[in-house]
Motif scaffolding. Sequence first.
Motif, PDB file in Angstrom:
ATOM      1  N   MET A  90       0.765  -1.475   0.319  1.00 14.40           N
ATOM      2  CA  MET A  90      -0.292  -0.193   0.373  1.00 14.40           C
ATOM      3  C   MET A  90       0.758   1.019   0.018  1.00 14.40           C
ATOM      4  O   MET A  90       0.365   1.986  -0.894  1.00 14.40           O
ATOM      5  CB  MET A  90      -0.572   0.059   1.000  1.00 14.40           C
ATOM      6  N   ASP A  91       2.264   1.145   0.425  1.00 15.69           N
ATOM      7  CA  ASP A  91       2.894   2.798   0.565  1.00 15.69           C
ATOM      8  C   ASP A  91       3.147   2.598  -1.137  1.00 15.69           C
ATOM      9  O   ASP A  91       3.031   4.099  -0.895  1.00 15.69           O
ATOM     10  CB  ASP A  91       3.900   2.172   1.236  1.00 15.69           C
ATOM     11  N   SER A  92       3.886   1.940  -1.465  1.00 17.34           N
ATOM     12  CA  SER A  92       3.721   2.215  -2.504  1.00 17.34           C
ATOM     13  C   SER A  92       2.301   3.014  -3.708  1.00 17.34           C
ATOM     14  O   SER A  92       2.535   3.753  -4.714  1.00 17.34           O
ATOM     15  CB  SER A  92       4.858   0.503  -3.873  1.00 17.34           C
ATOM     16  N   VAL A  93       1.222   2.095  -3.405  1.00 20.38           N
ATOM     17  CA  VAL A  93       0.495   1.973  -4.104  1.00 20.38           C
ATOM     18  C   VAL A  93      -0.215   3.758  -3.847  1.00 20.38           C
ATOM     19  O   VAL A  93      -0.344   4.273  -4.707  1.00 20.38           O
ATOM     20  CB  VAL A  93      -0.936   1.118  -3.507  1.00 20.38           C
ATOM     21  N   LEU A  94       0.055   4.445  -2.711  1.00 21.58           N
ATOM     22  CA  LEU A  94      -0.693   5.442  -2.304  1.00 21.58           C
ATOM     23  C   LEU A  94       0.893   6.434  -2.812  1.00 21.58           C
ATOM     24  O   LEU A  94      -0.276   7.496  -3.093  1.00 21.58           O
ATOM     25  CB  LEU A  94      -0.506   5.683  -0.490  1.00 21.58           C
ATOM     26  N   GLU A  95       1.706   6.183  -3.431  1.00 18.62           N
ATOM     27  CA  GLU A  95       2.647   7.294  -3.866  1.00 18.62           C
ATOM     28  C   GLU A  95       2.625   6.692  -5.258  1.00 18.62           C
ATOM     29  O   GLU A  95       2.163   8.332  -6.164  1.00 18.62           O
ATOM     30  CB  GLU A  95       4.069   7.338  -3.697  1.00 18.62           C
ATOM     31  N   ILE A  96       2.585   6.289  -5.914  1.00 18.90           N
ATOM     32  CA  ILE A  96       1.656   6.354  -7.386  1.00 18.90           C
ATOM     33  C   ILE A  96       0.016   6.753  -7.619  1.00 18.90           C
ATOM     34  O   ILE A  96       0.042   8.406  -8.254  1.00 18.90           O
ATOM     35  CB  ILE A  96       1.650   4.503  -7.738  1.00 18.90           C
ATOM     36  N   ALA A  97      -0.377   6.538  -6.840  1.00 16.89           N
ATOM     37  CA  ALA A  97      -1.743   7.769  -6.435  1.00 16.89           C
ATOM     38  C   ALA A  97      -1.656   9.397  -6.332  1.00 16.89           C
ATOM     39  O   ALA A  97      -2.275   9.697  -6.975  1.00 16.89           O
ATOM     40  CB  ALA A  97      -2.984   6.886  -5.784  1.00 16.89           C
ATOM     41  N   LYS A  98      -0.996   9.510  -5.697  1.00 19.69           N
ATOM     42  CA  LYS A  98      -0.016  10.854  -5.541  1.00 19.69           C
ATOM     43  C   LYS A  98      -0.365  11.638  -6.486  1.00 19.69           C
ATOM     44  O   LYS A  98      -0.241  12.773  -7.143  1.00 19.69           O
ATOM     45  CB  LYS A  98       0.325  11.298  -4.084  1.00 19.69           C
ATOM     46  N   LYS A  99       0.997  10.894  -6.723  1.00 26.03           N
ATOM     47  CA  LYS A  99       1.487  11.268  -8.107  1.00 26.03           C
ATOM     48  C   LYS A  99       1.056  11.424  -9.699  1.00 26.03           C
ATOM     49  O   LYS A  99       1.129  12.494 -10.133  1.00 26.03           O
ATOM     50  CB  LYS A  99       2.584  10.798  -8.500  1.00 26.03           C
ATOM     51  N   TYR A 100      -0.133  10.610  -9.442  1.00 27.05           N
ATOM     52  CA  TYR A 100      -1.325  10.963 -10.942  1.00 27.05           C
ATOM     53  C   TYR A 100      -2.508  11.190 -10.425  1.00 27.05           C
ATOM     54  O   TYR A 100      -3.569  11.453 -11.108  1.00 27.05           O
ATOM     55  CB  TYR A 100      -1.181   9.665 -11.421  1.00 27.05           C
ATOM     56  N   ASN A 101      -2.415  11.597  -9.036  1.00 20.81           N
ATOM     57  CA  ASN A 101      -4.236  12.076  -8.561  1.00 20.81           C
ATOM     58  C   ASN A 101      -5.067  11.283  -8.661  1.00 20.81           C
ATOM     59  O   ASN A 101      -6.156  11.642  -9.408  1.00 20.81           O
ATOM     60  CB  ASN A 101      -4.217  13.996  -9.590  1.00 20.81           C
ATOM     61  N   LEU A 102      -4.606  10.202  -8.492  1.00 20.01           N
ATOM     62  CA  LEU A 102      -5.785   9.217  -8.070  1.00 20.01           C
ATOM     63  C   LEU A 102      -6.188   8.214  -6.937  1.00 20.01           C
ATOM     64  O   LEU A 102      -5.774   8.870  -5.715  1.00 20.01           O
ATOM     65  CB  LEU A 102      -5.005   7.760  -9.424  1.00 20.01           C
ATOM     66  N   ARG A 103      -7.356   7.862  -7.205  1.00 17.48           N
ATOM     67  CA  ARG A 103      -8.379   7.569  -5.635  1.00 17.48           C
ATOM     68  C   ARG A 103      -7.989   6.406  -5.505  1.00 17.48           C
ATOM     69  O   ARG A 103      -7.358   5.233  -6.594  1.00 17.48           O
ATOM     70  CB  ARG A 103      -9.697   7.631  -5.768  1.00 17.48           C
ATOM     71  N   VAL A 104      -7.482   6.002  -4.164  1.00 17.38           N
ATOM     72  CA  VAL A 104      -7.571   4.091  -4.192  1.00 17.38           C
ATOM     73  C   VAL A 104      -8.389   3.635  -3.609  1.00 17.38           C
ATOM     74  O   VAL A 104      -8.995   4.212  -2.690  1.00 17.38           O
ATOM     75  CB  VAL A 104      -6.307   4.484  -3.128  1.00 17.38           C
ATOM     76  N   ILE A 105      -9.088   2.681  -3.714  1.00 19.41           N
ATOM     77  CA  ILE A 105     -10.034   2.047  -2.939  1.00 19.41           C
ATOM     78  C   ILE A 105      -9.873   0.329  -3.279  1.00 19.41           C
ATOM     79  O   ILE A 105      -9.208  -0.606  -4.044  1.00 19.41           O
ATOM     80  CB  ILE A 105     -11.419   1.833  -4.382  1.00 19.41           C
ATOM     81  N   GLU A 106      -9.248  -0.022  -1.450  1.00 20.61           N
ATOM     82  CA  GLU A 106      -8.997  -0.834  -1.215  1.00 20.61           C
ATOM     83  C   GLU A 106     -10.440  -2.104  -1.662  1.00 20.61           C
ATOM     84  O   GLU A 106     -10.883  -2.388  -0.700  1.00 20.61           O
ATOM     85  CB  GLU A 106      -8.579  -1.448   0.235  1.00 20.61           C
ATOM     86  N   ASP A 107      -9.539  -3.566  -2.271  1.00 23.56           N
ATOM     87  CA  ASP A 107     -10.602  -4.481  -2.104  1.00 23.56           C
ATOM     88  C   ASP A 107     -10.419  -5.226  -1.135  1.00 23.56           C
ATOM     89  O   ASP A 107      -9.527  -6.037  -1.381  1.00 23.56           O
ATOM     90  CB  ASP A 107     -10.278  -5.122  -4.045  1.00 23.56           C
ATOM     91  N   ALA A 108     -10.870  -4.999  -0.084  1.00 19.53           N
ATOM     92  CA  ALA A 108     -10.679  -5.869   1.071  1.00 19.53           C
ATOM     93  C   ALA A 108     -11.482  -6.979   1.552  1.00 19.53           C
ATOM     94  O   ALA A 108     -11.954  -7.925   2.213  1.00 19.53           O
ATOM     95  CB  ALA A 108     -10.034  -5.332   2.401  1.00 19.53           C
ATOM     96  N   CYS A 109     -12.626  -7.790   0.273  1.00 20.09           N
ATOM     97  CA  CYS A 109     -12.951  -8.460   0.582  1.00 20.09           C
ATOM     98  C   CYS A 109     -13.158 -10.070   0.778  1.00 20.09           C
ATOM     99  O   CYS A 109     -13.905 -10.023   1.457  1.00 20.09           O
ATOM    100  CB  CYS A 109     -13.989  -8.468  -1.052  1.00 20.09           C
ATOM    101  N   GLN A 110     -11.359 -10.063   0.952  1.00 18.24           N
ATOM    102  CA  GLN A 110     -11.467 -11.363   1.833  1.00 18.24           C
ATOM    103  C   GLN A 110     -10.082 -10.793   2.494  1.00 18.24           C
ATOM    104  O   GLN A 110      -9.461 -11.624   2.509  1.00 18.24           O
ATOM    105  CB  GLN A 110     -10.656 -12.346   0.336  1.00 18.24           C
ATOM    106  N   ALA A 111     -10.020  -9.834   3.010  1.00 15.65           N
ATOM    107  CA  ALA A 111      -8.782  -9.866   3.569  1.00 15.65           C
ATOM    108  C   ALA A 111      -9.165  -8.880   5.424  1.00 15.65           C
ATOM    109  O   ALA A 111      -8.833  -8.005   6.062  1.00 15.65           O
ATOM    110  CB  ALA A 111      -8.418  -8.658   3.209  1.00 15.65           C
ATOM    111  N   HIS A 112     -10.928  -8.955   5.991  1.00 12.32           N
ATOM    112  CA  HIS A 112     -10.338  -8.899   7.344  1.00 12.32           C
ATOM    113  C   HIS A 112      -9.249  -8.758   8.964  1.00 12.32           C
ATOM    114  O   HIS A 112      -9.381 -10.272   8.098  1.00 12.32           O
ATOM    115  CB  HIS A 112     -12.211  -9.713   8.194  1.00 12.32           C
ATOM    116  N   GLY A 113      -9.043  -8.148   8.589  1.00 11.37           N
ATOM    117  CA  GLY A 113      -8.507  -8.729   9.865  1.00 11.37           C
ATOM    118  C   GLY A 113      -6.894  -7.995   9.548  1.00 11.37           C
ATOM    119  O   GLY A 113      -6.074  -7.630  10.269  1.00 11.37           O
TER     120      GLY A 113
END
Length: 215
Positions: A140-163
């Motif tokens: 996620m650190d890297s995803v957020l860096e890229i999203a900030k660089k290109y002004n993109l939203r980040v939507i986490e698909d945590a549908c199988q990641a509870h906890g």
Amino acid sequence: MIVNFVDLKEQYLSLKEEIDSAIQGIINNTAFTLGEEVEKFEENFADYCDAKYCVGVSSGTDALRDALLVFGIGSGDEVILPVNTFIATAEAISHCGAKPVFVDINEKTYNIEISKIEDKITKRTKAIIPVHLYGQPADMDSVLEIAKKYNLRVIEDACQAHGSEILLRNSKWTRSGVIGDIGCFSFYPGKNLGAYGDGGAVVTNDPEIAKRLKM
């Protein structure tokens, strides 16, 4: 001997008295849609995820779709996602009229390959959906860096990641779902936290996003 991949009956029997009492309470109050019990769950699940807000929805697919709609993503837009995910991730993007843009996975983690994301970004790209799989969150650190660089939203698909948790570069362990703008969860019966029926939720720390989701 047959060993079921998911033994929902055995799970039910282990909690039968508690579950039956809860279901009977719903029937007695005829609170079959939304209501006080859903509000309690939203509060408890938000606390569990370390999120400020949780909005219950009808499924994990709807959670993803609603998250996209909140950001006005639709026809002509593009959304980046990994190739290794359940069809619902891409389906939610298509439901909004947007185009799913697939990125290959890292051969060690099976999550989205960070080094290949920027190659897929165009003028039409509006968001990135990293998918957390097998109890291991995406980078996620890297995803957020890229999203900030290109002004993109980040939507986490945590549908199988509870906890599940990830150690971010700020040395803080953080629950999946609250790292990006929005986190999406599924409560399909076979999930980590399953419902008796379908269900989903969206979590966020942004009050305006939560308000728009409820609307």
